[in-house]
Design a protein around this motif. Sequence first.
Motif, PDB file in Angstrom:
ATOM      1  N   ALA A   1       0.837  -1.208   0.000  1.00  0.00           N
ATOM      2  CA  ALA A   1       0.000   0.000   0.000  1.00  0.00           C
ATOM      3  C   ALA A   1       0.869   1.256   0.000  1.00  0.00           C
ATOM      4  CB  ALA A   1      -0.936  -0.011   1.200  1.00  0.00           C
ATOM      5  N   THR A   2       1.933   1.239   0.778  1.00  0.00           N
ATOM      6  CA  THR A   2       2.841   2.392   0.833  1.00  0.00           C
ATOM      7  C   THR A   2       3.532   2.605  -0.506  1.00  0.00           C
ATOM      8  OG1 THR A   2       3.203   2.049   3.197  1.00  0.00           O
ATOM      9  CG2 THR A   2       4.853   3.357   2.022  1.00  0.00           C
ATOM     10  N   PHE A   3       4.008   1.529  -1.124  1.00  0.00           N
ATOM     11  CA  PHE A   3       4.655   1.653  -2.436  1.00  0.00           C
ATOM     12  C   PHE A   3       3.677   2.221  -3.458  1.00  0.00           C
ATOM     13  CE2 PHE A   3       7.557  -2.296  -1.562  1.00  0.00           C
ATOM     14  CZ  PHE A   3       8.247  -1.580  -0.605  1.00  0.00           C
TER      15      PHE A   3
ATOM     16  N   THR B   1       3.921   6.000  -5.116  1.00  0.00           N
ATOM     17  CA  THR B   1       4.056   6.155  -6.565  1.00  0.00           C
ATOM     18  C   THR B   1       3.022   7.134  -7.104  1.00  0.00           C
ATOM     19  OG1 THR B   1       5.013   3.964  -6.865  1.00  0.00           O
ATOM     20  CG2 THR B   1       3.909   4.932  -8.776  1.00  0.00           C
ATOM     21  N   VAL B   2       1.771   6.926  -6.735  1.00  0.00           N
ATOM     22  CA  VAL B   2       0.701   7.803  -7.225  1.00  0.00           C
ATOM     23  C   VAL B   2       0.925   9.240  -6.768  1.00  0.00           C
ATOM     24  CG1 VAL B   2      -1.770   8.298  -7.071  1.00  0.00           C
ATOM     25  CG2 VAL B   2      -0.989   5.944  -7.454  1.00  0.00           C
ATOM     26  N   MET B   3       1.227   9.419  -5.488  1.00  0.00           N
ATOM     27  CA  MET B   3       1.420  10.776  -4.965  1.00  0.00           C
ATOM     28  C   MET B   3       2.633  11.454  -5.615  1.00  0.00           C
ATOM     29  SD  MET B   3      -1.151  11.060  -3.107  1.00  0.00           S
ATOM     30  CE  MET B   3      -1.015  12.429  -2.010  1.00  0.00           C
TER      31      MET B   3
ATOM     32  N   PHE C   1       2.127  14.865  -7.670  1.00  0.00           N
ATOM     33  CA  PHE C   1       2.406  16.095  -6.920  1.00  0.00           C
ATOM     34  C   PHE C   1       3.874  16.463  -6.734  1.00  0.00           C
ATOM     35  CE2 PHE C   1      -1.643  14.406  -5.160  1.00  0.00           C
ATOM     36  CZ  PHE C   1      -2.475  15.396  -5.664  1.00  0.00           C
ATOM     37  N   THR C   2       4.814  15.694  -7.289  1.00  0.00           N
ATOM     38  CA  THR C   2       6.210  16.015  -7.004  1.00  0.00           C
ATOM     39  C   THR C   2       7.021  16.194  -8.277  1.00  0.00           C
ATOM     40  OG1 THR C   2       6.966  13.718  -6.903  1.00  0.00           O
ATOM     41  CG2 THR C   2       6.092  14.650  -4.864  1.00  0.00           C
ATOM     42  N   SER C   3       8.278  16.490  -8.072  1.00  0.00           N
ATOM     43  CA  SER C   3       9.202  16.720  -9.181  1.00  0.00           C
ATOM     44  C   SER C   3       9.837  15.406  -9.637  1.00  0.00           C
ATOM     45  CB  SER C   3      10.318  17.664  -8.715  1.00  0.00           C
ATOM     46  OG  SER C   3      11.114  17.007  -7.741  1.00  0.00           O
ATOM     47  N   TYR C   4      10.575  15.506 -10.736  1.00  0.00           N
ATOM     48  CA  TYR C   4      11.281  14.355 -11.271  1.00  0.00           C
ATOM     49  C   TYR C   4      12.238  13.766 -10.230  1.00  0.00           C
ATOM     50  CZ  TYR C   4      14.757  11.654 -13.714  1.00  0.00           C
ATOM     51  OH  TYR C   4      15.612  10.659 -14.073  1.00  0.00           O
ATOM     52  N   GLN C   5      12.951  14.617  -9.509  1.00  0.00           N
ATOM     53  CA  GLN C   5      13.915  14.142  -8.519  1.00  0.00           C
ATOM     54  C   GLN C   5      13.221  13.345  -7.419  1.00  0.00           C
ATOM     55  OE1 GLN C   5      13.861  17.347  -9.650  1.00  0.00           O
ATOM     56  NE2 GLN C   5      15.744  17.310 -10.858  1.00  0.00           N
ATOM     57  N   GLU C   6      12.061  13.797  -6.998  1.00  0.00           N
ATOM     58  CA  GLU C   6      11.333  13.081  -5.945  1.00  0.00           C
ATOM     59  C   GLU C   6      10.747  11.766  -6.467  1.00  0.00           C
ATOM     60  OE1 GLU C   6       9.020  16.499  -5.070  1.00  0.00           O
ATOM     61  OE2 GLU C   6      10.144  16.935  -3.248  1.00  0.00           O
ATOM     62  N   ILE C   7      10.325  11.751  -7.725  1.00  0.00           N
ATOM     63  CA  ILE C   7       9.865  10.500  -8.339  1.00  0.00           C
ATOM     64  C   ILE C   7      11.021   9.501  -8.360  1.00  0.00           C
ATOM     65  CG2 ILE C   7       9.095   9.422 -10.500  1.00  0.00           C
ATOM     66  CD1 ILE C   7       7.546  12.077 -11.036  1.00  0.00           C
ATOM     67  N   ALA C   8      12.203   9.979  -8.704  1.00  0.00           N
ATOM     68  CA  ALA C   8      13.380   9.111  -8.728  1.00  0.00           C
ATOM     69  C   ALA C   8      13.662   8.533  -7.347  1.00  0.00           C
ATOM     70  CB  ALA C   8      14.596   9.885  -9.239  1.00  0.00           C
ATOM     71  N   VAL C   9      13.557   9.346  -6.319  1.00  0.00           N
ATOM     72  CA  VAL C   9      13.784   8.868  -4.951  1.00  0.00           C
ATOM     73  C   VAL C   9      12.756   7.801  -4.593  1.00  0.00           C
ATOM     74  CG1 VAL C   9      13.685   9.536  -2.510  1.00  0.00           C
ATOM     75  CG2 VAL C   9      14.933  10.958  -4.149  1.00  0.00           C
ATOM     76  N   VAL C  10      11.505   8.028  -4.953  1.00  0.00           N
ATOM     77  CA  VAL C  10      10.451   7.057  -4.648  1.00  0.00           C
ATOM     78  C   VAL C  10      10.729   5.725  -5.341  1.00  0.00           C
ATOM     79  CG1 VAL C  10       7.997   6.508  -5.032  1.00  0.00           C
ATOM     80  CG2 VAL C  10       8.659   8.737  -4.101  1.00  0.00           C
ATOM     81  N   LYS C  11      11.079   5.759  -6.620  1.00  0.00           N
ATOM     82  CA  LYS C  11      11.308   4.516  -7.364  1.00  0.00           C
ATOM     83  C   LYS C  11      12.488   3.729  -6.790  1.00  0.00           C
ATOM     84  CE  LYS C  11       8.668   3.569  -9.470  1.00  0.00           C
ATOM     85  NZ  LYS C  11       7.304   3.206  -9.021  1.00  0.00           N
ATOM     86  N   VAL C  12      13.564   4.410  -6.454  1.00  0.00           N
ATOM     87  CA  VAL C  12      14.737   3.732  -5.890  1.00  0.00           C
ATOM     88  C   VAL C  12      14.418   3.206  -4.487  1.00  0.00           C
ATOM     89  CG1 VAL C  12      17.121   4.089  -5.114  1.00  0.00           C
ATOM     90  CG2 VAL C  12      16.369   4.998  -7.328  1.00  0.00           C
TER      91      VAL C  12
ATOM     92  N   LEU D   1       1.267  -0.187 -11.424  1.00  0.00           N
ATOM     93  CA  LEU D   1       0.133   0.281 -10.621  1.00  0.00           C
ATOM     94  C   LEU D   1      -1.053  -0.680 -10.703  1.00  0.00           C
ATOM     95  CD1 LEU D   1       0.327   4.117 -11.288  1.00  0.00           C
ATOM     96  CD2 LEU D   1       0.743   2.939  -9.108  1.00  0.00           C
ATOM     97  N   ILE D   2      -1.309  -1.202 -11.881  1.00  0.00           N
ATOM     98  CA  ILE D   2      -2.410  -2.168 -12.044  1.00  0.00           C
ATOM     99  C   ILE D   2      -2.102  -3.455 -11.278  1.00  0.00           C
ATOM    100  CG2 ILE D   2      -3.608  -3.647 -13.715  1.00  0.00           C
ATOM    101  CD1 ILE D   2      -3.217  -1.240 -15.735  1.00  0.00           C
ATOM    102  N   ALA D   3      -0.884  -3.970 -11.441  1.00  0.00           N
ATOM    103  CA  ALA D   3      -0.495  -5.203 -10.740  1.00  0.00           C
ATOM    104  C   ALA D   3      -0.456  -4.986  -9.231  1.00  0.00           C
ATOM    105  CB  ALA D   3       0.861  -5.686 -11.249  1.00  0.00           C
ATOM    106  N   GLY D   4      -0.016  -3.821  -8.804  1.00  0.00           N
ATOM    107  CA  GLY D   4       0.005  -3.504  -7.373  1.00  0.00           C
ATOM    108  C   GLY D   4      -1.399  -3.429  -6.792  1.00  0.00           C
ATOM    109  N   ALA D   5      -2.310  -2.814  -7.539  1.00  0.00           N
ATOM    110  CA  ALA D   5      -3.710  -2.752  -7.081  1.00  0.00           C
ATOM    111  C   ALA D   5      -4.308  -4.150  -6.992  1.00  0.00           C
ATOM    112  CB  ALA D   5      -4.531  -1.869  -8.021  1.00  0.00           C
ATOM    113  N   ALA D   6      -3.943  -5.010  -7.948  1.00  0.00           N
ATOM    114  CA  ALA D   6      -4.422  -6.397  -7.909  1.00  0.00           C
ATOM    115  C   ALA D   6      -3.907  -7.102  -6.662  1.00  0.00           C
ATOM    116  CB  ALA D   6      -3.990  -7.143  -9.169  1.00  0.00           C
ATOM    117  N   ASN D   7      -2.625  -6.928  -6.342  1.00  0.00           N
ATOM    118  CA  ASN D   7      -2.084  -7.577  -5.145  1.00  0.00           C
ATOM    119  C   ASN D   7      -2.682  -7.002  -3.866  1.00  0.00           C
ATOM    120  OD1 ASN D   7      -0.588  -9.514  -6.400  1.00  0.00           O
ATOM    121  ND2 ASN D   7       1.350  -8.949  -5.445  1.00  0.00           N
ATOM    122  N   LEU D   8      -2.918  -5.711  -3.846  1.00  0.00           N
ATOM    123  CA  LEU D   8      -3.590  -5.116  -2.672  1.00  0.00           C
ATOM    124  C   LEU D   8      -4.961  -5.744  -2.477  1.00  0.00           C
ATOM    125  CD1 LEU D   8      -2.762  -1.312  -2.932  1.00  0.00           C
ATOM    126  CD2 LEU D   8      -2.184  -2.853  -1.047  1.00  0.00           C
ATOM    127  N   THR D   9      -5.676  -5.920  -3.561  1.00  0.00           N
ATOM    128  CA  THR D   9      -7.007  -6.526  -3.492  1.00  0.00           C
ATOM    129  C   THR D   9      -6.917  -7.974  -3.022  1.00  0.00           C
ATOM    130  OG1 THR D   9      -7.798  -5.086  -5.261  1.00  0.00           O
ATOM    131  CG2 THR D   9      -9.070  -7.085  -4.829  1.00  0.00           C
TER     132      THR D   9
END
Length: 148
Positions: free
Chosen positions: A18-20, A24-26, A30-41, A119-127
Amino acid sequence: MKSAFHAAFGAVALLCIATFWLSTVMAELFTSYQEIAVVKVTILRGMWILIPCMIITAASGFSLASGRPGRLVDSKKRRTRIAAANGLLVLLPCAIVLARLVEAGRTDALFYSIQALELIAGAANLTLLGLNMRDGLRLTGRLSKRAR
C-alpha cells in the motif's frame, strides 16, 4: 502464536504494498522528477522488507492451512499463489526496470507504460491480500462471515 506471527507479517507486507502504491501515485501527481526518482529507488530497496514478509506470510499460512478443509482456506491458497506470481513475475521486474530507467533520466513512454503496469499489478495484489486478510479474520472468528 503461529496465527499471530502470520497476521503480523501479512500486515507488514500489505502495508508495504500500500505504501509503495500510494507513494508512486502521490509522487507522480504532486512532485518533481527528482522526488519520483527517490520514490522509485526507495521502493526497490523496500523489496528487502516486502519479499521476506511475503515469504514468511505464505509459508506460515500454508502451514496453518495444512489439513484444514474449507472454501475460505482454498480461496486464500489460490489468491496467495496468484499474488506471489504477480509479485515475482510482474511487480519485482517492474520495480527494477523503473528504478534503472529513472536513474538513467528516462521518464518517457516506456517508463510510463511500465509504471501503469506496476500500478495495475500492485492494485491487484492489494485486493488479493486484502481479501486474504478478510478471510483470515473470518477463519479466526474475529470477523463475522456475514460482515462486509
